[in-house]
Structure formats: C-alpha cells, structure tokens
Motif scaffolding. Structure first.
Motif, PDB file in Angstrom:
ATOM      1  N   PHE A   1       0.872  -1.015  -0.136  1.00 16.80           N
ATOM      2  CA  PHE A   1       0.063  -0.151  -0.013  1.00 16.80           C
ATOM      3  C   PHE A   1       0.836   1.172   0.064  1.00 16.80           C
ATOM      4  O   PHE A   1       1.955   1.190   0.347  1.00 16.80           O
ATOM      5  CB  PHE A   1      -0.910   0.101   1.167  1.00 16.80           C
ATOM      6  CG  PHE A   1      -0.441   0.158   2.575  1.00 16.80           C
ATOM      7  CD1 PHE A   1      -0.384   1.600   2.967  1.00 16.80           C
ATOM      8  CD2 PHE A   1       0.366  -0.913   3.357  1.00 16.80           C
ATOM      9  CE1 PHE A   1       0.371   1.837   4.502  1.00 16.80           C
ATOM     10  CE2 PHE A   1       1.133  -0.711   4.412  1.00 16.80           C
ATOM     11  CZ  PHE A   1       0.946   0.643   5.008  1.00 16.80           C
TER      12      PHE A   1
ATOM     13  N   TYR B   1       1.771   4.446   1.719  1.00 16.60           N
ATOM     14  CA  TYR B   1       1.565   5.343   3.082  1.00 16.60           C
ATOM     15  C   TYR B   1       1.641   6.795   2.548  1.00 16.60           C
ATOM     16  O   TYR B   1       2.702   6.936   2.095  1.00 16.60           O
ATOM     17  CB  TYR B   1       2.407   4.684   4.069  1.00 16.60           C
ATOM     18  CG  TYR B   1       2.532   5.587   5.423  1.00 16.60           C
ATOM     19  CD1 TYR B   1       1.471   5.487   6.416  1.00 16.60           C
ATOM     20  CD2 TYR B   1       3.579   6.443   5.365  1.00 16.60           C
ATOM     21  CE1 TYR B   1       1.470   6.267   7.300  1.00 16.60           C
ATOM     22  CE2 TYR B   1       3.595   7.702   6.523  1.00 16.60           C
ATOM     23  CZ  TYR B   1       2.275   7.238   7.524  1.00 16.60           C
ATOM     24  OH  TYR B   1       2.330   8.028   8.841  1.00 16.60           O
TER      25      TYR B   1
ATOM     26  N   ASP C   1       3.263   4.814  10.360  1.00 19.62           N
ATOM     27  CA  ASP C   1       3.379   3.965   9.458  1.00 19.62           C
ATOM     28  C   ASP C   1       3.061   2.781   9.798  1.00 19.62           C
ATOM     29  O   ASP C   1       2.451   1.769   8.944  1.00 19.62           O
ATOM     30  CB  ASP C   1       4.432   4.237   8.279  1.00 19.62           C
ATOM     31  CG  ASP C   1       5.724   3.815   8.944  1.00 19.62           C
ATOM     32  OD1 ASP C   1       5.801   3.910  10.409  1.00 19.62           O
ATOM     33  OD2 ASP C   1       6.745   3.610   8.476  1.00 19.62           O
TER      34      ASP C   1
ATOM     35  N   ASP D   1      -0.648   2.111  10.762  1.00 15.48           N
ATOM     36  CA  ASP D   1      -1.372   2.140   9.708  1.00 15.48           C
ATOM     37  C   ASP D   1      -1.219   0.940   8.833  1.00 15.48           C
ATOM     38  O   ASP D   1      -2.281   0.042   8.601  1.00 15.48           O
ATOM     39  CB  ASP D   1      -0.978   3.325   8.372  1.00 15.48           C
ATOM     40  CG  ASP D   1      -1.924   3.589   7.358  1.00 15.48           C
ATOM     41  OD1 ASP D   1      -2.868   2.722   7.467  1.00 15.48           O
ATOM     42  OD2 ASP D   1      -1.484   3.949   6.455  1.00 15.48           O
ATOM     43  N   ALA D   2       0.026   0.256   8.923  1.00 11.80           N
ATOM     44  CA  ALA D   2       0.250  -1.184   8.285  1.00 11.80           C
ATOM     45  C   ALA D   2      -0.519  -2.174   9.091  1.00 11.80           C
ATOM     46  O   ALA D   2      -1.089  -3.076   8.602  1.00 11.80           O
ATOM     47  CB  ALA D   2       1.524  -1.467   8.242  1.00 11.80           C
ATOM     48  N   TYR D   3      -0.324  -2.201  10.611  1.00  4.71           N
ATOM     49  CA  TYR D   3      -1.158  -3.079  11.420  1.00  4.71           C
ATOM     50  C   TYR D   3      -2.582  -2.972  11.007  1.00  4.71           C
ATOM     51  O   TYR D   3      -3.048  -3.910  11.075  1.00  4.71           O
ATOM     52  CB  TYR D   3      -0.689  -2.755  12.706  1.00  4.71           C
ATOM     53  CG  TYR D   3      -1.212  -3.818  13.824  1.00  4.71           C
ATOM     54  CD1 TYR D   3      -0.843  -4.927  14.046  1.00  4.71           C
ATOM     55  CD2 TYR D   3      -2.105  -3.417  14.641  1.00  4.71           C
ATOM     56  CE1 TYR D   3      -1.149  -5.879  14.966  1.00  4.71           C
ATOM     57  CE2 TYR D   3      -2.507  -4.213  15.704  1.00  4.71           C
ATOM     58  CZ  TYR D   3      -2.195  -5.435  15.786  1.00  4.71           C
ATOM     59  OH  TYR D   3      -2.622  -6.438  16.713  1.00  4.71           O
ATOM     60  N   THR D   4      -3.235  -1.769  11.078  1.00  3.38           N
ATOM     61  CA  THR D   4      -4.562  -1.395  10.842  1.00  3.38           C
ATOM     62  C   THR D   4      -4.890  -2.465   9.749  1.00  3.38           C
ATOM     63  O   THR D   4      -6.116  -3.148   9.519  1.00  3.38           O
ATOM     64  CB  THR D   4      -5.077  -0.537  10.793  1.00  3.38           C
ATOM     65  OG1 THR D   4      -4.705   0.347  12.203  1.00  3.38           O
ATOM     66  CG2 THR D   4      -6.591  -0.130  10.641  1.00  3.38           C
ATOM     67  N   ARG D   5      -4.494  -2.098   8.512  1.00  2.00           N
ATOM     68  CA  ARG D   5      -4.436  -2.704   7.234  1.00  2.00           C
ATOM     69  C   ARG D   5      -4.293  -4.278   7.366  1.00  2.00           C
ATOM     70  O   ARG D   5      -5.128  -4.936   6.815  1.00  2.00           O
ATOM     71  CB  ARG D   5      -3.627  -2.402   6.323  1.00  2.00           C
ATOM     72  CG  ARG D   5      -3.826  -0.522   5.929  1.00  2.00           C
ATOM     73  CD  ARG D   5      -2.930  -0.088   5.031  1.00  2.00           C
ATOM     74  NE  ARG D   5      -3.037   1.264   4.583  1.00  2.00           N
ATOM     75  CZ  ARG D   5      -3.671   2.030   3.690  1.00  2.00           C
ATOM     76  NH1 ARG D   5      -4.119   1.135   2.758  1.00  2.00           N
ATOM     77  NH2 ARG D   5      -3.781   3.172   3.581  1.00  2.00           N
ATOM     78  N   LEU D   6      -3.164  -4.965   7.833  1.00  2.85           N
ATOM     79  CA  LEU D   6      -3.060  -6.083   8.073  1.00  2.85           C
ATOM     80  C   LEU D   6      -3.935  -6.774   8.835  1.00  2.85           C
ATOM     81  O   LEU D   6      -4.548  -7.995   8.496  1.00  2.85           O
ATOM     82  CB  LEU D   6      -1.492  -6.159   8.863  1.00  2.85           C
ATOM     83  CG  LEU D   6      -1.196  -8.008   8.929  1.00  2.85           C
ATOM     84  CD1 LEU D   6      -1.272  -8.704   7.860  1.00  2.85           C
ATOM     85  CD2 LEU D   6      -0.077  -7.959   9.490  1.00  2.85           C
ATOM     86  N   ARG D   7      -4.589  -6.237   9.776  1.00  2.00           N
ATOM     87  CA  ARG D   7      -5.786  -6.785  10.615  1.00  2.00           C
ATOM     88  C   ARG D   7      -6.934  -6.901   9.665  1.00  2.00           C
ATOM     89  O   ARG D   7      -7.747  -8.083   9.732  1.00  2.00           O
ATOM     90  CB  ARG D   7      -6.046  -6.281  11.874  1.00  2.00           C
ATOM     91  CG  ARG D   7      -5.131  -6.311  13.067  1.00  2.00           C
ATOM     92  CD  ARG D   7      -5.210  -5.525  14.374  1.00  2.00           C
ATOM     93  NE  ARG D   7      -6.472  -5.883  14.720  1.00  2.00           N
ATOM     94  CZ  ARG D   7      -6.847  -6.792  15.553  1.00  2.00           C
ATOM     95  NH1 ARG D   7      -6.048  -7.870  15.708  1.00  2.00           N
ATOM     96  NH2 ARG D   7      -8.215  -7.027  15.899  1.00  2.00           N
ATOM     97  N   ALA D   8      -7.252  -6.004   8.856  1.00  2.00           N
ATOM     98  CA  ALA D   8      -8.525  -5.899   7.930  1.00  2.00           C
ATOM     99  C   ALA D   8      -8.159  -7.124   7.071  1.00  2.00           C
ATOM    100  O   ALA D   8      -9.062  -7.627   6.554  1.00  2.00           O
ATOM    101  CB  ALA D   8      -8.564  -4.561   7.350  1.00  2.00           C
ATOM    102  N   PHE D   9      -6.873  -7.145   6.561  1.00  2.00           N
ATOM    103  CA  PHE D   9      -6.615  -8.085   5.341  1.00  2.00           C
ATOM    104  C   PHE D   9      -6.923  -9.645   5.850  1.00  2.00           C
ATOM    105  O   PHE D   9      -7.519 -10.196   5.012  1.00  2.00           O
ATOM    106  CB  PHE D   9      -5.050  -7.914   4.891  1.00  2.00           C
ATOM    107  CG  PHE D   9      -4.477  -8.842   4.220  1.00  2.00           C
ATOM    108  CD1 PHE D   9      -4.794  -8.655   2.811  1.00  2.00           C
ATOM    109  CD2 PHE D   9      -3.894  -9.718   4.642  1.00  2.00           C
ATOM    110  CE1 PHE D   9      -4.071  -9.802   1.913  1.00  2.00           C
ATOM    111  CE2 PHE D   9      -3.251 -11.070   3.879  1.00  2.00           C
ATOM    112  CZ  PHE D   9      -3.363 -10.809   2.488  1.00  2.00           C
TER     113      PHE D   9
END
Length: 171
Positions: A103, A105, A156, A159-167
């Motif tokens: 993604f 950032y 960052d 943000d990556a952790y939030t996206r990873l949880r959603a993924f």
C-alpha cells in the motif's frame, strides 16, 4: 557510510522507479520510495514489538510492531524484507518472509512511501541491533491491542497493522 548516505530508488505514484537519490535527500524532499514491513511472530504466535532508538532518522523512540526499513537502490521488496528482518532481529538463516500486500502510506504532511507488508516466524532467540532497537519483547496480540492506546507508535507501522488486521479479516 551513514544511513542518510544510503542510495534509494525513487518511485512514482504507481511504484515505478524514476530515479535514485541519497536517503537524506529523499526524506528532506519528500520523495516517494519503498519500504518493507515485516511482522515477526515467535513459535507461540506472539508478536515482536520494539521501541526504536532515539537516534533513528524517522520516528525516533516510538514503538513498532514491525521490523523493516527502506528498500535499497536496485533491491527488491523481498530482498529488503529478508535483509531487514535478519539485521534487526540479529538472526541469520531466517526463512524468507511471506509477502501479504502493498500500500501507499501517506501521512498528508509530505511523507509518503510504498509499503510492502510481510510476515515471518522466528523460532530462535533474537539479538536486535542496538543501533535500531532500544527495547523489545514478544507480546501476545491481545496485549499489543491494549497497548495501542497506551504507547506512542510509529504512524506508518500503526497504519500497516490496521491494514493487516483488515486483510486477515477478509482473507
């Protein structure tokens, strides 16, 4: 050579290489570049969490739930992910981290970079680089979730952790 003198590929909004520049110049001018984020779990499934040293160029003294860093000039995301994980953890012979997603950032304040997110399991004792890591521990995910509001995290990585949880919720 200091980290500011490291040469990076400069990329465009489509993650296509358009040039090269010194890391210090890339940061100072807000040029797009590439980074690798690697989530590390131990044999018990706990997450590697650390606090960055005060001397870091970006986000000094903040907490992070990823190891990683910039992708060097001519280096692939995969190569950078393995190099950064081994360097920061002080572990060699680590399995190749598994690529999950990428993604862009953008903090909205002139700092942006392409971010490739990986995961890897580390079953051996770690000896993190003292230049990179001021404190570290493997924490259960529920504790990491509790600490999200208590500790100051790198934006960052958060943000990556939030996206990873959603993924993971989708996948």
């Amino acid at each position: 050579m200091s980290s500011a003198d490291e040469v990076l590929d400069v990329v465009d909004r489509d993650d296509v290489v358009v040039g090269r520049a010194r890391r210090g110049d890339v940061y100072a001018r807000g040029m797009l570049h590439r980074c690798a984020f690697i989530q590390v779990r131990d044999a018990r499934g706990r997450l590697f969490v650390h606090r960055r040293t005060a001397g870091k160029l970006v986000f000094p003294s903040l907490y992070d739930m990823f190891v990683g860093g910039v992708v060097g000039a001519g280096e692939t995301y995969d190569e950078a992910a393995l190099r950064e994980a081994e360097e920061e953890l002080g572990v060699y012979g680590l399995a190749a981290p598994e690529f999950l997603f990428k993604f862009l950032y953008d903090d909205g304040a002139g700092r942006a970079w392409w971010s490739a997110v990986y995961e890897v399991r580390c079953d051996t004792a770690v000896e993190p680089q003292v230049e990179e890591v001021a404190w570290h521990a493997f924490l259960p995910e529920d504790e990491v979730l509790r600490r999200l509001t208590e500790w100051e995290w790198v934006p960052d990585g958060l943000d990556a952790y939030t996206r990873l949880r959603a993924f993971r919720d989708v996948g």
